[in-house]
Write a protein that holds these residues in place. Structure first.
Motif, PDB file in Angstrom:
ATOM      1  N   THR A  64      -5.052  -7.952  49.454  1.00  0.00           N
ATOM      2  CA  THR A  64      -5.858  -7.185  48.658  1.00  0.00           C
ATOM      3  C   THR A  64      -6.251  -8.113  47.380  1.00  0.00           C
ATOM      4  OG1 THR A  64      -4.401  -5.419  49.218  1.00  0.00           O
ATOM      5  CG2 THR A  64      -6.198  -4.880  47.743  1.00  0.00           C
ATOM      6  N   ASP A  66      -8.523  -7.921  44.139  1.00  0.00           N
ATOM      7  CA  ASP A  66      -9.055  -7.124  43.100  1.00  0.00           C
ATOM      8  C   ASP A  66     -10.247  -8.157  42.237  1.00  0.00           C
ATOM      9  OD1 ASP A  66     -10.097  -5.029  41.926  1.00  0.00           O
ATOM     10  OD2 ASP A  66      -8.602  -4.886  40.382  1.00  0.00           O
ATOM     11  N   ARG A  68     -12.791  -8.032  39.374  1.00  0.00           N
ATOM     12  CA  ARG A  68     -13.489  -7.134  38.251  1.00  0.00           C
ATOM     13  C   ARG A  68     -14.250  -8.066  37.369  1.00  0.00           C
ATOM     14  NH1 ARG A  68     -10.619  -2.349  36.924  1.00  0.00           N
ATOM     15  NH2 ARG A  68      -9.419  -1.722  38.485  1.00  0.00           N
ATOM     16  N   HIS A 116      -4.776 -10.608  42.708  1.00  0.00           N
ATOM     17  CA  HIS A 116      -3.736 -10.291  43.724  1.00  0.00           C
ATOM     18  C   HIS A 116      -2.329  -9.788  43.146  1.00  0.00           C
ATOM     19  CE1 HIS A 116      -1.836 -10.019  47.617  1.00  0.00           C
ATOM     20  NE2 HIS A 116      -1.141 -10.818  47.063  1.00  0.00           N
TER      21      HIS A 116
END
Length: 185
Positions: A64, A66, A68, A116
């Motif tokens: 996963t 992320d 941003r 991560h």
């Protein structure tokens, strides 16, 4: 966990404890034998690129990541501090992770920070930025736009090759991927 049939460009896999981004993939079904998936993977941290082949339907562990949009605030020694634009949380990104992007990073600039498990993996800048030339040698009489290049130092401290007619104080557009001069801003 995902199957090799679910692979797509940009997906990050966790293989042998390392994170690899799928750069390219191809499902191959030969006339004889089982189908397989041929992939090109790029190590998220080191940038190393490898080719790897998986049997079709094999389970692979996905990671996963992320991503941003964050605002660069300031440099703290070797590290760089970014602020999440939604939560206003600040994170510190090591200088090694920022890498060459530091040459084009101005305070209050926005960048995409990929993490991560709260560990910053890499940052992505917009494809081009506008920077002010802080120093360049003066051009000579008769300089033309096709007359060659000269080095110019921009406000971040990076050196960019610019045409001879560019002067100190001008704003120029620079490609963040390779540091090329794109034009006046």
């Amino acid at each position: 966990m995902a199957s090799t049939n679910d692979l797509k460009n940009g997906l990050v896999l966790n293989l042998d404890g390392e994170l690899w981004a799928v750069v390219e993939f191809q499902h191959v079904k030969p006339g004889k034998g089982g189908a397989f998936v041929r992939t090109t993977l790029k190590n998220v941290l080191s940038g190393k690129v490898v080719d790897k082949t998986f049997n079709a339907g094999t389970k692979v562990e996905t990671a996963t990541v992320d991503k941003r949009t964050m605002q660069y605030l300031y440099a703290d020694g070797e590290d760089y501090v970014f602020m999440d634009l939604e939560t206003f949380d600040q994170i510190t990104v090591p200088g090694g992770t920022v890498g060459e992007a530091a040459n084009y990073l101005l305070p209050e600039a926005e960048a995409t920070v990929a993490t991560h498990e709260s560990v910053p993996l890499y940052i992505e800048l917009p494809t081009s930025v506008v920077l002010e030339v802080t120093y360049t040698e003066p051009g000579l009489q008769g300089d033309r736009s096709t007359g060659g290049n000269k080095p110019a130092t921009v406000e971040t401290g990076a050196t960019v090759q610019v045409p001879l007619f560019i002067t100190t104080g001008e704003k120029i557009k620079v490609d963040t991927r390779d540091g090329r001069y794109l034009g006046r801003a």
